[in-house]
Design an enzyme around this catalytic site. Structure first.
Site, PDB file in Angstrom:
ATOM      1  N   ASP A 227      -9.886 -11.093   7.005  1.00  0.00           N
ATOM      2  CA  ASP A 227      -9.301  -9.756   7.184  1.00  0.00           C
ATOM      3  C   ASP A 227     -10.214  -8.658   7.715  1.00  0.00           C
ATOM      4  O   ASP A 227      -9.748  -7.786   8.433  1.00  0.00           O
ATOM      5  CB  ASP A 227      -8.703  -9.299   5.850  1.00  0.00           C
ATOM      6  CG  ASP A 227      -7.694  -8.170   6.006  1.00  0.00           C
ATOM      7  OD1 ASP A 227      -6.795  -8.302   6.853  1.00  0.00           O
ATOM      8  OD2 ASP A 227      -7.807  -7.165   5.294  1.00  0.00           O
TER       9      ASP A 227
ATOM     10  N   HIS B 175     -10.580  -4.885  11.909  1.00  0.00           N
ATOM     11  CA  HIS B 175      -9.515  -5.471  11.102  1.00  0.00           C
ATOM     12  C   HIS B 175      -9.150  -6.800  11.748  1.00  0.00           C
ATOM     13  O   HIS B 175      -8.257  -6.886  12.589  1.00  0.00           O
ATOM     14  CB  HIS B 175      -8.301  -4.528  11.072  1.00  0.00           C
ATOM     15  CG  HIS B 175      -7.237  -4.951  10.113  1.00  0.00           C
ATOM     16  ND1 HIS B 175      -5.895  -4.735  10.336  1.00  0.00           N
ATOM     17  CD2 HIS B 175      -7.314  -5.575   8.915  1.00  0.00           C
ATOM     18  CE1 HIS B 175      -5.194  -5.205   9.311  1.00  0.00           C
ATOM     19  NE2 HIS B 175      -6.034  -5.718   8.447  1.00  0.00           N
TER      20      HIS B 175
ATOM     21  N   SER C  19      -0.669  -6.279  10.027  1.00  0.00           N
ATOM     22  CA  SER C  19      -0.166  -7.065   8.901  1.00  0.00           C
ATOM     23  C   SER C  19       0.943  -8.017   9.341  1.00  0.00           C
ATOM     24  O   SER C  19       1.839  -7.637  10.088  1.00  0.00           O
ATOM     25  CB  SER C  19       0.358  -6.109   7.834  1.00  0.00           C
ATOM     26  OG  SER C  19       0.690  -6.833   6.678  1.00  0.00           O
TER      27      SER C  19
ATOM     28  N   ARG D 122       0.824  -1.202   0.000  1.00  0.00           N
ATOM     29  CA  ARG D 122       0.000   0.000   0.000  1.00  0.00           C
ATOM     30  C   ARG D 122       0.863   1.259   0.000  1.00  0.00           C
ATOM     31  O   ARG D 122       1.902   1.307   0.632  1.00  0.00           O
ATOM     32  CB  ARG D 122      -0.926   0.017   1.221  1.00  0.00           C
ATOM     33  CG  ARG D 122      -2.112  -0.927   1.086  1.00  0.00           C
ATOM     34  CD  ARG D 122      -3.038  -0.819   2.272  1.00  0.00           C
ATOM     35  NE  ARG D 122      -2.316  -0.930   3.525  1.00  0.00           N
ATOM     36  CZ  ARG D 122      -2.011   0.086   4.310  1.00  0.00           C
ATOM     37  NH1 ARG D 122      -2.404   1.311   4.019  1.00  0.00           N
ATOM     38  NH2 ARG D 122      -1.333  -0.107   5.421  1.00  0.00           N
TER      39      ARG D 122
ATOM     40  N   ARG E  93       1.549 -12.039  -2.696  1.00  0.00           N
ATOM     41  CA  ARG E  93       0.184 -12.276  -2.219  1.00  0.00           C
ATOM     42  C   ARG E  93      -0.589 -13.180  -3.163  1.00  0.00           C
ATOM     43  O   ARG E  93      -0.360 -13.169  -4.378  1.00  0.00           O
ATOM     44  CB  ARG E  93      -0.572 -10.948  -2.142  1.00  0.00           C
ATOM     45  CG  ARG E  93      -0.076  -9.978  -1.112  1.00  0.00           C
ATOM     46  CD  ARG E  93      -0.867 -10.083   0.169  1.00  0.00           C
ATOM     47  NE  ARG E  93      -0.326  -9.200   1.185  1.00  0.00           N
ATOM     48  CZ  ARG E  93      -0.879  -9.039   2.390  1.00  0.00           C
ATOM     49  NH1 ARG E  93      -1.980  -9.690   2.718  1.00  0.00           N
ATOM     50  NH2 ARG E  93      -0.325  -8.244   3.277  1.00  0.00           N
TER      51      ARG E  93
ATOM     52  N   LYS F  35      -3.382 -13.288  11.004  1.00  0.00           N
ATOM     53  CA  LYS F  35      -4.844 -13.353  10.850  1.00  0.00           C
ATOM     54  C   LYS F  35      -5.242 -14.409   9.808  1.00  0.00           C
ATOM     55  O   LYS F  35      -6.071 -15.268  10.072  1.00  0.00           O
ATOM     56  CB  LYS F  35      -5.423 -11.984  10.399  1.00  0.00           C
ATOM     57  CG  LYS F  35      -5.330 -10.887  11.420  1.00  0.00           C
ATOM     58  CD  LYS F  35      -6.009  -9.619  10.934  1.00  0.00           C
ATOM     59  CE  LYS F  35      -5.380  -9.007   9.690  1.00  0.00           C
ATOM     60  NZ  LYS F  35      -3.968  -8.624   9.821  1.00  0.00           N
ATOM     61  N   THR F  36      -4.624 -14.306   8.629  1.00  0.00           N
ATOM     62  CA  THR F  36      -4.992 -15.222   7.548  1.00  0.00           C
ATOM     63  C   THR F  36      -4.493 -16.635   7.855  1.00  0.00           C
ATOM     64  O   THR F  36      -5.240 -17.612   7.729  1.00  0.00           O
ATOM     65  CB  THR F  36      -4.420 -14.712   6.205  1.00  0.00           C
ATOM     66  OG1 THR F  36      -4.963 -13.418   5.949  1.00  0.00           O
ATOM     67  CG2 THR F  36      -4.772 -15.633   5.059  1.00  0.00           C
TER      68      THR F  36
ATOM     69  N   LYS G  94      -8.720  -2.276   0.500  1.00  0.00           N
ATOM     70  CA  LYS G  94      -8.539  -1.512   1.727  1.00  0.00           C
ATOM     71  C   LYS G  94      -9.242  -0.149   1.650  1.00  0.00           C
ATOM     72  O   LYS G  94      -9.556   0.447   2.679  1.00  0.00           O
ATOM     73  CB  LYS G  94      -7.046  -1.361   2.054  1.00  0.00           C
ATOM     74  CG  LYS G  94      -6.449  -2.648   2.693  1.00  0.00           C
ATOM     75  CD  LYS G  94      -7.175  -3.016   3.968  1.00  0.00           C
ATOM     76  CE  LYS G  94      -6.502  -3.921   4.968  1.00  0.00           C
ATOM     77  NZ  LYS G  94      -5.928  -5.171   4.627  1.00  0.00           N
TER      78      LYS G  94
END
Ligand code: ATP
Ligand code: MN
Length: 530
Positions: free
Chosen positions: A258, A221, A239, A60, A324, A243-244, A201
């Site tokens: 996410d 988030h 990040s 980002r 990704r 989480k994933t 996002k």
């Protein structure tokens, strides 16, 4: 054969787009694959995923994001380094040039939804110049049925033109790259970057405004999954904290990886797809995610590919560390198809503590949970410069400050109320270093992190004994199935105890310095946690 027979749909005139060449209306994955290949946007890999490069930006562009300062939203926005104001007249000028840029171009439109809950879902339109960004939107958002498509009216529109650049002197942007949210015009415009994550996002950003502000729904988030009994867990984290990774578990059904909302019925996914970090992905530790890298429909971003054999190399970081995979959530075997679950029984806050001082898992009081939610701590390992071994502490409120439009205390209040009302157990999980900081110790094994999380979620930790550690006042379990008992208290695994104590004291100090800004917004018991 006609390649463009999906030209139904109307409404681009409402955005001012009148002179496009061909418009592809919500094309399905196969059509997008054909267009990606015809336009040389990507390469097919040997088992059917499509590999693309994002260009200059492989992550980002956090410094290039703005919010148009209009009178209606002005008083509610937490203006600052994250939410930078943008002049409405300058937006209009930039947007008009963007419209001119679109003249004569082929455009891809995806009409879809954000928000699995029928009560809160937002019809979204994503207009892109590249076919692969359209596939990204199709993967990441929630698909409309053919009937829904007939009546789809976008409530927010994203226009993503990576090859269109701003003129900083004229437009008031920092660089040629921009991501600008306009609440009054219900529009997000993106230029100068091909990183697809901006699309998802930026929609997350507007939901973080609309849901808590208009509907008193908490936006988060976090990832979420559900056990066999329907018990829901959510995993907050910045990040790279897991989480994933940790929400994809063979025994638990994935709700989302996410972004979620939490309303009076429970949690719901905002998205219909996942966006997994896949650098050095291990087939053994993350089998479900690994499989998605070989499936038709998956987009592999910035992954190295052998152009002859078309095989991919997930270990190659020559383009970026941030490789990704974007895939529809249905590529994961065990999911909750509705994207909705009940109220969570457990809230897990993930941190990747590169100092190696936080315990692998600890139980938190509701006050500690508030403190850690507002702190949003994680650490980045030092850069690659020789001799630099000190990790960088990061504090990012609500574990997602770059996407939060309102003041952090708004989200914290909503979370506090829900944790109390639904009697939720809260846990802090350190997926970072153990046995010493970065350079001395090593990162926690994924298998241990999973065992710790599972023991928290199935109730076995709660049934056992805890000890209180002296630095953060956290309750550490004495035993956990599948994890050697000595790693549970981080001090045990440091060879140099004095070094542990000094590093822990130092981190506590950083927490205190950062938390000073929230003192006036929280109860004394929360401010006094550290
Ligand atoms: P983002 O918000 O950027 O999507 P995320 O929180 O979803 O980030 P993950 O994609 O889950 O983060 O990334 C965690 C990374 O750390 C993965 O590459 C995973 O393989 C790696 N990892 C290493 N050790 C662990 C661990 N103990 N627990 C979780 N992940 C680990
Ligand atoms: Mn993720």
């Amino acid at each position: 054969m006609k390649f463009n027979d999906i030209t139904r749909g109307t409404g681009l005139e409402e955005h001012g787009i009148t002179n496009a060449n061909l418009i592809y209306w919500t094309p399905p994955t196969s059509v997008l694959y054909e267009q990606i290949v015809r336009r040389n946007e990507g390469l097919l890999t040997h088992l059917g995923a499509v590999a693309v490069k994002t260009g200059h930006y492989t992550g980002r562009a956090a410094n290039e994001k703005f919010i148009v300062d209009d009178p209606a939203s002005h008083p509610h926005i937490n203006w600052g380094k994250v939410n930078r104001p943008f002049d409405p007249a300058r937006f209009d000028t930039l947007y008009n040039r963007m419209l001119a840029y679109m003249h004569g171009k082929d455009l891809f439109v995806q009409d879809c939804f954000a928000g699995a809950s029928p009560e809160h879902r937002l019809p979204v339109r994503v207009i892109t110049e590249r076919a692969w960004h359209s596939l990204f939107a199709r993967n990441m958002f929630i698909r409309a049925t053919p009937e829904e498509l007939l009546n789809h009216k976008p409530d927010f529109t994203v226009i993503d033109m990576p090859n269109f650049h701003a003129l900083p002197d004229v437009d008031g942007t920092n660089t040629e790259t921009f991501i600008i949210v306009n609440f009054a015009r219900r529009l997000i415009i993106i230029g100068g970057t091909g990183y697809a994550g901006e699309i998802k996002k930026s929609i997350f950003t507007i939901l973080n405004y609309l849901l808590p502000h208009d509907e008193r729904v908490l936006s988060m988030h976090c990832s979420a999954n559900a056990g066999e009994k329907g018990d829901v867990a959510i995993f907050f984290g910045l990040s790279g904290t897991g989480k994933t990774t940790l929400s994809a578990d063979p025994k638990r059904a994935l709700i989302g990886d996410d972004e979620h909302g939490w309303d009076d019925r429970g949690v719901f996914n905002f998205e219909g797809g996942c966006y997994a970090k896949i650098i050095k992905l291990s087939r053994e530790s993350e089998p479900e995610i690994f499989e998605t890298t070989r499936r038709f429909g998956t987009i592999l971003e910035n992954v190295a590919i052998d152009t002859v054999s078309r095989r991919i190399d997930l270990d190659d970081d020559s383009f970026t560390e941030n490789t990704r995979a974007s895939y529809p959530i249905s590529h994961i075997p065990n999911i909750v198809p509705s994207g909705m679950g009940g109220h969570p029984d457990n809230v897990i806050m993930l941190t990747c503590d590169a100092f190696g001082v936080l315990p692998p898992i600890a139980r938190m009081t509701p006050e500690q949970a508030m403190y850690h939610f507002l702190s949003g701590y994680t650490a980045k390992v030092a850069g690659t410069e020789a001799g630099v071994t000190e990790p960088q502490a990061t504090f990012s409120a609500c574990f997602g400050a770059p996407f939060m439009v309102l003041h952090p205390s708004v989200y914290a209040e909503l979370l506090k109320e829900k944790i109390a009302r639904h009697d939720v157990s809260c846990w802090l999980v350190n997926t970072g270093w153990s046995g010493g900081g970065h350079g001395l110790g090593s990162r926690m094994k994924i298998a241990y992190a999973r065992a710790l999380v599972n023991a928290a979620l199935d109730g076995s930790l709660l049934a056992g004994e805890f000890e209180k550690e002296p630095f953060f006042g956290l309750l550490i379990p004495k035993e956990c199935p599948g994890v050697p008992a000595e790693v549970l208290n981080p001090r045990n695994v440091w060879a140099d105890k004095a070094a542990y104590d000094a590093t822990a004291r130092n981190l506590v100090e950083r927490f205190r310095n950062n938390f000073a800004q929230y003192g006036e917004f929280v109860a004394e018991e929360v401010a006094g946690v550290l």
